[in-house]
Motif scaffolding. Sequence first.
Motif, PDB file in Angstrom:
ATOM      1  N   PRO A 138      15.697  -3.008  -3.509  1.00  0.00           N
ATOM      2  CA  PRO A 138      16.110  -1.610  -3.732  1.00  0.00           C
ATOM      3  C   PRO A 138      17.226  -1.226  -2.767  1.00  0.00           C
ATOM      4  CG  PRO A 138      14.028  -1.710  -2.544  1.00  0.00           C
ATOM      5  CD  PRO A 138      14.341  -3.112  -2.951  1.00  0.00           C
ATOM      6  N   GLU A 139      17.914  -0.151  -3.063  1.00  0.00           N
ATOM      7  CA  GLU A 139      19.033   0.276  -2.215  1.00  0.00           C
ATOM      8  C   GLU A 139      18.565   0.603  -0.802  1.00  0.00           C
ATOM      9  OE1 GLU A 139      21.466   3.353  -3.777  1.00  0.00           O
ATOM     10  OE2 GLU A 139      21.837   2.319  -5.683  1.00  0.00           O
ATOM     11  N   THR A 140      17.393   1.181  -0.678  1.00  0.00           N
ATOM     12  CA  THR A 140      16.851   1.546   0.636  1.00  0.00           C
ATOM     13  C   THR A 140      15.563   0.759   0.885  1.00  0.00           C
ATOM     14  OG1 THR A 140      17.747   3.777   0.437  1.00  0.00           O
ATOM     15  CG2 THR A 140      16.063   3.415   2.115  1.00  0.00           C
ATOM     16  N   LEU A 141      15.532   0.038   1.979  1.00  0.00           N
ATOM     17  CA  LEU A 141      14.354  -0.755   2.319  1.00  0.00           C
ATOM     18  C   LEU A 141      13.522  -0.042   3.389  1.00  0.00           C
ATOM     19  CD1 LEU A 141      15.959  -4.308   2.570  1.00  0.00           C
ATOM     20  CD2 LEU A 141      14.395  -3.514   0.813  1.00  0.00           C
ATOM     21  N   PRO A 142      12.195  -0.139   3.292  1.00  0.00           N
ATOM     22  CA  PRO A 142      11.337   0.495   4.307  1.00  0.00           C
ATOM     23  C   PRO A 142      11.243  -0.370   5.566  1.00  0.00           C
ATOM     24  CG  PRO A 142       9.982  -0.591   2.653  1.00  0.00           C
ATOM     25  CD  PRO A 142      11.417  -0.772   2.212  1.00  0.00           C
ATOM     26  N   TYR A 143      12.329  -0.400   6.340  1.00  0.00           N
ATOM     27  CA  TYR A 143      12.371  -1.272   7.510  1.00  0.00           C
ATOM     28  C   TYR A 143      11.297  -0.939   8.546  1.00  0.00           C
ATOM     29  CZ  TYR A 143      16.852  -3.149   5.912  1.00  0.00           C
ATOM     30  OH  TYR A 143      17.843  -3.758   5.187  1.00  0.00           O
ATOM     31  N   ASP A 144      10.792   0.309   8.518  1.00  0.00           N
ATOM     32  CA  ASP A 144       9.757   0.700   9.489  1.00  0.00           C
ATOM     33  C   ASP A 144       8.357   0.340   9.010  1.00  0.00           C
ATOM     34  OD1 ASP A 144       9.919   2.541   7.407  1.00  0.00           O
ATOM     35  OD2 ASP A 144       9.218   4.219   8.650  1.00  0.00           O
ATOM     36  N   LYS A 145       8.231  -0.128   7.763  1.00  0.00           N
ATOM     37  CA  LYS A 145       6.922  -0.495   7.211  1.00  0.00           C
ATOM     38  C   LYS A 145       7.059  -1.791   6.409  1.00  0.00           C
ATOM     39  CE  LYS A 145       4.992   4.190   6.847  1.00  0.00           C
ATOM     40  NZ  LYS A 145       6.123   4.883   7.499  1.00  0.00           N
ATOM     41  N   GLN A 146       7.462  -2.876   7.102  1.00  0.00           N
ATOM     42  CA  GLN A 146       7.724  -4.129   6.401  1.00  0.00           C
ATOM     43  C   GLN A 146       6.436  -4.849   6.021  1.00  0.00           C
ATOM     44  OE1 GLN A 146      10.982  -6.471   8.033  1.00  0.00           O
ATOM     45  NE2 GLN A 146      11.696  -4.695   9.193  1.00  0.00           N
ATOM     46  N   SER A 147       5.448  -4.818   6.904  1.00  0.00           N
ATOM     47  CA  SER A 147       4.077  -5.221   6.564  1.00  0.00           C
ATOM     48  C   SER A 147       3.193  -4.027   6.861  1.00  0.00           C
ATOM     49  CB  SER A 147       3.603  -6.407   7.408  1.00  0.00           C
ATOM     50  OG  SER A 147       4.403  -7.535   7.208  1.00  0.00           O
ATOM     51  N   VAL A 148       2.182  -3.819   6.027  1.00  0.00           N
ATOM     52  CA  VAL A 148       1.322  -2.648   6.223  1.00  0.00           C
ATOM     53  C   VAL A 148      -0.139  -3.090   6.230  1.00  0.00           C
ATOM     54  CG1 VAL A 148       2.941  -1.006   5.237  1.00  0.00           C
ATOM     55  CG2 VAL A 148       1.330  -2.185   3.733  1.00  0.00           C
ATOM     56  N   PRO A 149      -0.965  -2.444   7.069  1.00  0.00           N
ATOM     57  CA  PRO A 149      -2.392  -2.790   7.105  1.00  0.00           C
ATOM     58  C   PRO A 149      -3.117  -2.239   5.882  1.00  0.00           C
ATOM     59  CG  PRO A 149      -1.921  -1.001   8.629  1.00  0.00           C
ATOM     60  CD  PRO A 149      -0.607  -1.434   8.076  1.00  0.00           C
ATOM     61  N   VAL A 150      -4.058  -3.004   5.366  1.00  0.00           N
ATOM     62  CA  VAL A 150      -4.867  -2.557   4.235  1.00  0.00           C
ATOM     63  C   VAL A 150      -6.014  -1.705   4.774  1.00  0.00           C
ATOM     64  CG1 VAL A 150      -6.326  -3.283   2.304  1.00  0.00           C
ATOM     65  CG2 VAL A 150      -4.292  -4.618   2.916  1.00  0.00           C
ATOM     66  N   PRO A 151      -6.127  -0.475   4.331  1.00  0.00           N
ATOM     67  CA  PRO A 151      -7.193   0.408   4.841  1.00  0.00           C
ATOM     68  C   PRO A 151      -8.582  -0.209   4.659  1.00  0.00           C
ATOM     69  CG  PRO A 151      -5.613   1.661   3.526  1.00  0.00           C
ATOM     70  CD  PRO A 151      -5.269   0.207   3.338  1.00  0.00           C
ATOM     71  N   GLY A 152      -9.413  -0.058   5.684  1.00  0.00           N
ATOM     72  CA  GLY A 152     -10.785  -0.506   5.595  1.00  0.00           C
ATOM     73  C   GLY A 152     -11.025  -1.965   5.906  1.00  0.00           C
ATOM     74  N   THR A 153      -9.968  -2.674   6.327  1.00  0.00           N
ATOM     75  CA  THR A 153     -10.135  -4.114   6.582  1.00  0.00           C
ATOM     76  C   THR A 153     -10.234  -4.456   8.062  1.00  0.00           C
ATOM     77  OG1 THR A 153      -7.734  -4.444   6.514  1.00  0.00           O
ATOM     78  CG2 THR A 153      -8.938  -4.762   4.449  1.00  0.00           C
ATOM     79  N   LYS A 154     -10.055  -3.476   8.937  1.00  0.00           N
ATOM     80  CA  LYS A 154     -10.140  -3.744  10.374  1.00  0.00           C
ATOM     81  C   LYS A 154     -11.593  -3.984  10.782  1.00  0.00           C
ATOM     82  CE  LYS A 154      -8.570  -3.306  14.782  1.00  0.00           C
ATOM     83  NZ  LYS A 154      -9.664  -3.998  15.482  1.00  0.00           N
ATOM     84  N   ARG A 155     -11.782  -5.063  11.559  1.00  0.00           N
ATOM     85  CA  ARG A 155     -13.119  -5.400  12.064  1.00  0.00           C
ATOM     86  C   ARG A 155     -13.032  -5.712  13.549  1.00  0.00           C
ATOM     87  NH1 ARG A 155     -15.671  -9.990   8.423  1.00  0.00           N
ATOM     88  NH2 ARG A 155     -13.725 -10.194   7.277  1.00  0.00           N
ATOM     89  N   PRO A 156     -14.149  -5.647  14.267  1.00  0.00           N
ATOM     90  CA  PRO A 156     -14.116  -5.993  15.695  1.00  0.00           C
ATOM     91  C   PRO A 156     -13.609  -7.415  15.901  1.00  0.00           C
ATOM     92  CG  PRO A 156     -16.185  -4.911  15.152  1.00  0.00           C
ATOM     93  CD  PRO A 156     -15.489  -5.168  13.846  1.00  0.00           C
ATOM     94  N   GLY A 157     -12.725  -7.571  16.882  1.00  0.00           N
ATOM     95  CA  GLY A 157     -12.214  -8.892  17.214  1.00  0.00           C
ATOM     96  C   GLY A 157     -11.069  -9.353  16.346  1.00  0.00           C
ATOM     97  N   GLN A 158     -10.567  -8.481  15.471  1.00  0.00           N
ATOM     98  CA  GLN A 158      -9.444  -8.856  14.618  1.00  0.00           C
ATOM     99  C   GLN A 158      -8.719  -7.623  14.112  1.00  0.00           C
ATOM    100  OE1 GLN A 158     -11.064  -9.878  10.302  1.00  0.00           O
ATOM    101  NE2 GLN A 158     -12.338 -10.850  11.850  1.00  0.00           N
ATOM    102  N   THR A 159      -7.479  -7.822  13.708  1.00  0.00           N
ATOM    103  CA  THR A 159      -6.703  -6.720  13.144  1.00  0.00           C
ATOM    104  C   THR A 159      -7.118  -6.480  11.701  1.00  0.00           C
ATOM    105  OG1 THR A 159      -4.960  -8.156  12.244  1.00  0.00           O
ATOM    106  CG2 THR A 159      -4.703  -7.412  14.533  1.00  0.00           C
ATOM    107  N   ALA A 160      -6.542  -5.456  11.116  1.00  0.00           N
ATOM    108  CA  ALA A 160      -6.651  -5.265   9.669  1.00  0.00           C
ATOM    109  C   ALA A 160      -5.886  -6.382   8.966  1.00  0.00           C
ATOM    110  CB  ALA A 160      -6.079  -3.905   9.286  1.00  0.00           C
ATOM    111  N   HIS A 161      -6.055  -6.474   7.658  1.00  0.00           N
ATOM    112  CA  HIS A 161      -5.283  -7.427   6.857  1.00  0.00           C
ATOM    113  C   HIS A 161      -3.932  -6.791   6.540  1.00  0.00           C
ATOM    114  CE1 HIS A 161      -9.430  -8.888   5.132  1.00  0.00           C
ATOM    115  NE2 HIS A 161      -9.356  -8.964   6.447  1.00  0.00           N
ATOM    116  N   TYR A 162      -2.864  -7.510   6.816  1.00  0.00           N
ATOM    117  CA  TYR A 162      -1.515  -6.998   6.552  1.00  0.00           C
ATOM    118  C   TYR A 162      -0.970  -7.606   5.261  1.00  0.00           C
ATOM    119  CZ  TYR A 162      -1.126  -4.840  11.176  1.00  0.00           C
ATOM    120  OH  TYR A 162      -1.295  -4.041  12.277  1.00  0.00           O
ATOM    121  N   VAL A 163      -0.310  -6.764   4.444  1.00  0.00           N
ATOM    122  CA  VAL A 163       0.352  -7.222   3.220  1.00  0.00           C
ATOM    123  C   VAL A 163       1.797  -6.745   3.227  1.00  0.00           C
ATOM    124  CG1 VAL A 163      -1.778  -7.263   1.869  1.00  0.00           C
ATOM    125  CG2 VAL A 163      -0.377  -5.181   1.918  1.00  0.00           C
ATOM    126  N   ASN A 164       2.602  -7.286   2.336  1.00  0.00           N
ATOM    127  CA  ASN A 164       4.016  -6.934   2.275  1.00  0.00           C
ATOM    128  C   ASN A 164       4.195  -5.453   1.945  1.00  0.00           C
ATOM    129  OD1 ASN A 164       6.751  -6.743   0.591  1.00  0.00           O
ATOM    130  ND2 ASN A 164       6.890  -8.505   1.956  1.00  0.00           N
TER     131      ASN A 164
END
Length: 691
Positions: A14-40
């Motif tokens: 697209p003409e404008t890219l979301p450079y500030d949100k290149q990978s985003v965490p999936v809500p509800g996937t964060k658990r102790p000892g690990q980050t959330a799951h990140y997707v494009n």
Amino acid sequence: MATFLAQDAVLPLPETLPYDKQSVPVPGTKRPGQTAHYVNGLWGPLDLAKHAIKTLPDIFTSGLSTGKDKPLLGYRPLLSKNSLKFGPRYEWYTFGQVDTRRRELGSAIHHLFQTKVCGGGELDTVGLWSINRPEWQMVDLALQAYNKVSVSLYDTLGKDSVEYIINHAHLTIIFATLDHIPGLLKIVHKTPLKVIVSIDALTPETSRVLTEWGQVHGVLVKDLNEMVALGQANLIELLPVSPSDVASICYTSGTTNMPKGVVITHQQFSSSVITNLLGTELPSDGSCMLSYLPLAHIYERVNEMASTAIGGRIGFFTGDPLRLIEDCQVLKPNFFPGVPRVLNRIYQAVMATADVPGFKGDLFRRAYQAKLEKFRTTGDNTHLFWDALVFRKIRAVLGGNLLLISSGSAPISRDVIEFLNVAFSCYVSEGYGMTEGCAIGTKSWKGDKGAGGTVGPVQAATEVKLIDVPAMGYTSEDKPNPRGEICMRGVTCFTTYYKDEKNTKESIDEEGWLHTGDVGEIDSCGRLKIVDRVKNIMKLAQGEYVALEKIENVYSVCPIVAQIYIHGDPLQAFLVGVVIPDPVLLAGLVSKMSGGKTVVSPEDMQALSEACRAPRVNKLILDMLTKEGNKEGLKGFESVKRIQVSMDAFNIEDGTLTPTLKVRRKDAYLKFKAELDGLYTLAEPSSVAKL
């Protein structure tokens, strides 16, 4: 016919890219000892239902649909063997010609399996042992179309690994270049091998000798022309292939064990191609790429299949790395897949030529600084005035038509990434992946001014999370950014090592996450940065833990470094190492140090070896490493304090390199044991004595 990828799935950016949100965490996937799951953050998770391509033969059909008379595979004809000379232009096989050849070869291979000349293993496996050339792809395309399993043998594999893979994969037929056939015949009695096919045409005399030699061991020796004739006599239509069918076993070697066979299905491979093409803007009338990185590696195979999918051309290099620039200037590619060692050489060669005293050098520095500042500010790597006046000539070094340069396989410095943007004014992409992920993991975006030093965001086929590594002090709660071991999961990730349940269980957990062994950090924009390795940790005498591979990765981006081995002794307080310098850059360094009085050639190994023993050269290279280490934030105890500089490179033949060109740590130490131990007998470095 279905609508294939070439028409509908090369999705433009697209003409404008979301450079500030290149990978985003999936809500509800964060658990102790690990980050959330990140997707494009742009494409989201890959939706295979939107793409008609399901298998590798679909990829070829996609390219073929753009025109059977379009060129596909090209080479420079050999004009003279005495004083090696190649033609001034590329000659091409069209999509239609390659289609005919893959049907002939595929029919011949299938006939040999049907008549029980070949086969008998769990899978119908076929070996390929050759440098990059059109015939490599023709054979591989035939295997894909006739539901056979390709097994790539590295052109640099040692005898033991070749024999191991032939037996482990139960290879009963191998396509090989002529230079490999004598070696195969010597070990054939210890393998299931029944047919050897020479990719090179055999003269009557050579054919007679090899045929008689093969008969002694009950092996058929043929050449490619004979296989074509066999296929023409037994021609059948393409065989049905399903996404879950095994397409290839790619062997990847560790630093201590025999190679592990990564099982790759048609769905995993084709999904990696689709993912790689998302947002890749190459000419709609057919792009052109240079093939020189080993086709036995998944990185190059995915690139070439992606080019095929959009109806592009693949021009193969002459086989001589010293002619790589010449090949580029003849081919004029749009796409140049790279690795740091090659890209570092280009960087150093251009800087040495252009950044010189006087008016010419002043003009280059002014132009370079202007473009660099613009790129760092806006992400735009073009400049109407300076591109025409200064950088047009630099672009011509690689043919003048580049639209995409990619870098993979190892870390590369931010300086080199920014140089490539400034000098070539094209999309420069750095990525992170592994054979187990079918080369898919992360990839930087076009126009991202802050991408240097990172490997970009998660790609669409993959999700990534970081898990805590308490022993190394990395946690998902670290500030300002979470850190931890990189885990990947997705449609391109493998599910098993061939006949190796133990290593499979150690690599993939019960939820399907591939544990990479790399430590990463995810920045505020969703880009991944590789910061460490979980393995090869040792404790120094003062109690500090150091990760040797991490330190090697930091120093390896220094252009003077061709190879490096960092060594630590738990009874000592500091690290030492062995540096194998790049001969081209070392020659330039030595010539410059002489004030122009002596010009040393990169081919003059005696002079270079003598230079390696010079204290001034040693100090200068150590200073370069120290500067790179400081820039990357190495702590004092992580910095190498003394080095041995040598032209005696690590190599496969002496056992110090794996077939995938990783240093075998134990063997590397034994090779330089006297020198490394000697570095510890010297007086303690002043920086250590102050601790």
